[in-house]
Design a protein around this motif. Structure first.
Motif, PDB file in Angstrom:
ATOM      1  N   UNK A 127     -17.641   0.870 -46.967  1.00 58.40           N
ATOM      2  CA  UNK A 127     -17.534   1.839 -46.058  1.00 58.40           C
ATOM      3  C   UNK A 127     -18.659   2.672 -45.665  1.00 58.40           C
ATOM      4  N   UNK A 128     -19.629   2.919 -46.488  1.00 56.38           N
ATOM      5  CA  UNK A 128     -20.851   3.641 -46.073  1.00 56.38           C
ATOM      6  C   UNK A 128     -22.166   2.735 -46.098  1.00 56.38           C
ATOM      7  N   UNK A 129     -21.666   1.402 -45.753  1.00 59.56           N
ATOM      8  CA  UNK A 129     -22.810   0.396 -45.315  1.00 59.56           C
ATOM      9  C   UNK A 129     -22.828   0.036 -44.270  1.00 59.56           C
ATOM     10  N   UNK A 130     -24.006  -0.136 -43.648  1.00 62.99           N
ATOM     11  CA  UNK A 130     -24.411  -0.689 -42.289  1.00 62.99           C
ATOM     12  C   UNK A 130     -25.497  -1.443 -42.155  1.00 62.99           C
ATOM     13  N   UNK A 131     -25.346  -2.795 -41.648  1.00 62.92           N
ATOM     14  CA  UNK A 131     -26.092  -3.870 -41.842  1.00 62.92           C
ATOM     15  C   UNK A 131     -27.488  -3.578 -41.029  1.00 62.92           C
ATOM     16  N   UNK A 132     -27.228  -3.080 -39.874  1.00 59.79           N
ATOM     17  CA  UNK A 132     -28.701  -2.971 -39.228  1.00 59.79           C
ATOM     18  C   UNK A 132     -29.290  -2.012 -39.897  1.00 59.79           C
ATOM     19  N   UNK A 133     -28.981  -0.820 -40.365  1.00 56.51           N
ATOM     20  CA  UNK A 133     -29.911  -0.034 -41.085  1.00 56.51           C
ATOM     21  C   UNK A 133     -30.583  -0.842 -42.505  1.00 56.51           C
ATOM     22  N   UNK A 134     -29.589  -1.447 -42.997  1.00 57.97           N
ATOM     23  CA  UNK A 134     -30.397  -2.076 -44.404  1.00 57.97           C
ATOM     24  C   UNK A 134     -31.452  -3.146 -43.760  1.00 57.97           C
ATOM     25  N   UNK A 135     -31.179  -3.812 -42.778  1.00 60.63           N
ATOM     26  CA  UNK A 135     -32.401  -4.639 -42.293  1.00 60.63           C
ATOM     27  C   UNK A 135     -33.608  -3.883 -41.744  1.00 60.63           C
ATOM     28  N   UNK A 136     -33.340  -2.677 -41.180  1.00 58.68           N
ATOM     29  CA  UNK A 136     -34.425  -1.751 -40.571  1.00 58.68           C
ATOM     30  C   UNK A 136     -35.285  -1.097 -41.877  1.00 58.68           C
ATOM     31  N   UNK A 137     -34.721  -0.891 -42.922  1.00 60.74           N
ATOM     32  CA  UNK A 137     -35.210   0.260 -43.587  1.00 60.74           C
ATOM     33  C   UNK A 137     -35.045  -0.109 -45.041  1.00 60.74           C
ATOM     34  N   UNK A 138     -33.763  -0.669 -45.689  1.00 59.11           N
ATOM     35  CA  UNK A 138     -33.718  -1.056 -47.078  1.00 59.11           C
ATOM     36  C   UNK A 138     -34.222  -2.185 -47.709  1.00 59.11           C
ATOM     37  N   UNK A 139     -34.224  -3.369 -46.794  1.00 58.08           N
ATOM     38  CA  UNK A 139     -34.488  -4.628 -47.399  1.00 58.08           C
ATOM     39  C   UNK A 139     -36.075  -4.604 -47.457  1.00 58.08           C
ATOM     40  N   UNK A 140     -36.661  -4.198 -46.296  1.00 64.33           N
ATOM     41  CA  UNK A 140     -38.300  -4.086 -46.293  1.00 64.33           C
ATOM     42  C   UNK A 140     -38.824  -3.522 -47.819  1.00 64.33           C
ATOM     43  N   UNK A 141     -38.034  -2.501 -48.086  1.00 63.36           N
ATOM     44  CA  UNK A 141     -38.631  -1.606 -49.304  1.00 63.36           C
ATOM     45  C   UNK A 141     -38.355  -2.182 -50.716  1.00 63.36           C
ATOM     46  N   UNK A 142     -37.970  -3.463 -50.702  1.00 62.28           N
ATOM     47  CA  UNK A 142     -37.408  -4.046 -51.932  1.00 62.28           C
ATOM     48  C   UNK A 142     -38.506  -4.047 -53.139  1.00 62.28           C
ATOM     49  N   UNK A 143     -39.809  -4.179 -52.752  1.00 66.97           N
ATOM     50  CA  UNK A 143     -40.951  -4.542 -53.795  1.00 66.97           C
ATOM     51  C   UNK A 143     -41.362  -3.052 -54.298  1.00 66.97           C
ATOM     52  N   UNK A 144     -40.991  -2.069 -53.307  1.00 74.12           N
ATOM     53  CA  UNK A 144     -41.474  -0.782 -53.907  1.00 74.12           C
ATOM     54  C   UNK A 144     -40.554  -0.292 -55.025  1.00 74.12           C
ATOM     55  N   UNK A 145     -39.520  -0.839 -55.174  1.00 76.78           N
ATOM     56  CA  UNK A 145     -38.458  -0.378 -56.431  1.00 76.78           C
ATOM     57  C   UNK A 145     -38.823  -1.190 -57.777  1.00 76.78           C
ATOM     58  N   UNK A 146     -39.702  -0.666 -58.572  1.00 74.38           N
ATOM     59  CA  UNK A 146     -40.013  -1.185 -59.726  1.00 74.38           C
ATOM     60  C   UNK A 146     -39.258  -0.949 -60.859  1.00 74.38           C
ATOM     61  N   UNK A 147     -39.105   0.300 -61.154  1.00 74.42           N
ATOM     62  CA  UNK A 147     -38.598   0.877 -62.396  1.00 74.42           C
ATOM     63  C   UNK A 147     -37.253   1.379 -62.029  1.00 74.42           C
ATOM     64  N   UNK A 148     -36.699   1.510 -60.861  1.00 79.82           N
ATOM     65  CA  UNK A 148     -35.155   1.559 -60.573  1.00 79.82           C
ATOM     66  C   UNK A 148     -35.086   1.392 -59.062  1.00 79.82           C
ATOM     67  N   UNK A 149     -33.885   1.298 -58.657  1.00 80.61           N
ATOM     68  CA  UNK A 149     -33.565   1.016 -57.333  1.00 80.61           C
ATOM     69  C   UNK A 149     -32.672   1.994 -56.704  1.00 80.61           C
ATOM     70  N   UNK A 150     -33.198   2.774 -55.715  1.00 79.09           N
ATOM     71  CA  UNK A 150     -32.437   3.972 -55.234  1.00 79.09           C
ATOM     72  C   UNK A 150     -31.663   3.585 -54.047  1.00 79.09           C
ATOM     73  N   UNK A 151     -31.668   2.423 -53.560  1.00 83.00           N
ATOM     74  CA  UNK A 151     -31.349   2.083 -52.304  1.00 83.00           C
ATOM     75  C   UNK A 151     -29.674   2.062 -52.353  1.00 83.00           C
TER      76      UNK A 151
END
Length: 300
Positions: A170-194
């Motif tokens: 219920x807190x997930x919106x695909x447009x926001x994920x595409x704009x912000x969260x998915x492009x940041x994947x490689x930055x999360x090495x030791x933990x994933x805060x997305x």
């Protein structure tokens, strides 16, 4: 009850109906799937050089390993040959190309012993793709690139196919994920805060279903199935390919698996392209699905 069909010759419409009720199809390698795996191996070998990619994690700093994957994975995902071979894979198994739409094939990794479980090599908690705005007529494909064992594949949790779980969709919106969260994947090495949808109540993972196929063998199942990354204790990094497809007639008719607990906003339909010419999914269908998701969320 989930039934596993091995090398079944049922027609495509029957197969899709069985998948929408939770059944799973497993196929031996075909000419096209072996070509797809061979192409992936070429790119992996180019990226890792003299290192064995399945054991390189034990010789590389995790930051270097993540950086290598951050270059390798998009190269495979967006390569024209990957898409062309993927279409051939579906055609060989009888998916009608004029009606079948697909998203780009993804190169996945699961490292051993919790070496890299975040970001670019995310170890997925139990989830349904439908919590991430996938349509309920989405069909998932999974192919190992190298040999796999039960300790490094992924698991389905079939008892939950038609059983709801309280979750964070219920807190997930695909447009926001595409704009912000998915492009940041490689930055999360030791933990994933997305923020990602996950179960918000205890659930029993057993019985779980693990299927081990030879490289290029295919597992086909509904995106509405609850599934998760197995805790890799094999001592080897698992490399695999997955992608998704939908039949446009099922999209139009709203034919698919039941929605037992998804409440997210948006739709992934714009990610899909037609097999014959890579034309995108008609925009009006994506807008209709977005409106329906919003109405469902408001109804609560």
């Amino acid at each position: 009850m989930t039934t596993i069909f091995s090398n079944s010759g049922v027609d495509d419409e029957t197969r899709r109906g069985l998948i929408y009720r939770g059944d799973v199809f497993v196929h031996s390698p075909t000419g096209a799937s072996l070509e797809l795996v061979a192409f992936a191996k070429e790119l992996i070998a180019d990226a890792f050089g003299r290192r064995d990619p399945e054991t390189a994690q034990f010789d590389m700093a995790v930051e270097d390993f993540a950086a290598l994957l951050a270059e390798l994975k998009p190269r495979f995902i967006h390569h024209p040959r990957s898409k062309a071979l993927l279409v051939q894979v579906m055609e060989e198994l009888g998916f009608p190309p004029e009606q079948t739409y697909f998203d780009v094939p993804r190169l996945r990794t699961s490292t051993s012993n919790h070496y890299l479980n975040s970001g670019i090599s995310y170890a997925y908690h139990a989830h349904r793709d439908c919590w991430y705005a996938a349509p309920f007529n989405q069909i998932n494909w999974w192919l190992p690139i190298f040999e796999v064992v039960p300790e490094n594949v992924f698991a389905l949790h079939p008892r939950y196919f038609d059983q709801p779980l309280r979750n964070g969709s219920g807190a997930y919106e695909y447009g926001e994920w595409q704009r912000v969260s998915r492009p940041a994947a490689a930055q999360h090495i030791y933990s994933d805060t997305r923020q990602q949808p996950r179960p918000e109540e205890d659930f029993d993972p057993d019985p779980e279903l693990r299927i081990v196929t030879e490289p290029g063998g295919m597992m086909i199942f509904s995106g509405a199935h609850l599934h998760s990354t197995v805790n890799n204790t094999s001592g080897r990094t698992r490399f695999s390919i997955d992608f998704r497809c939908v039949n446009i007639e099922d999209v139009r008719a709203r034919r698919g698996a039941p929605n037992v607990d998804a409440a997210c906003l948006g739709t992934t339909l714009r990610d899909f392209m037609r097999c014959t010419d890579q034309e995108p999914m008609p925009e009006e269908l994506a807008r209709e699905y977005e409106a329906e998701a919003e109405a469902l969320a408001k109804a609560g």
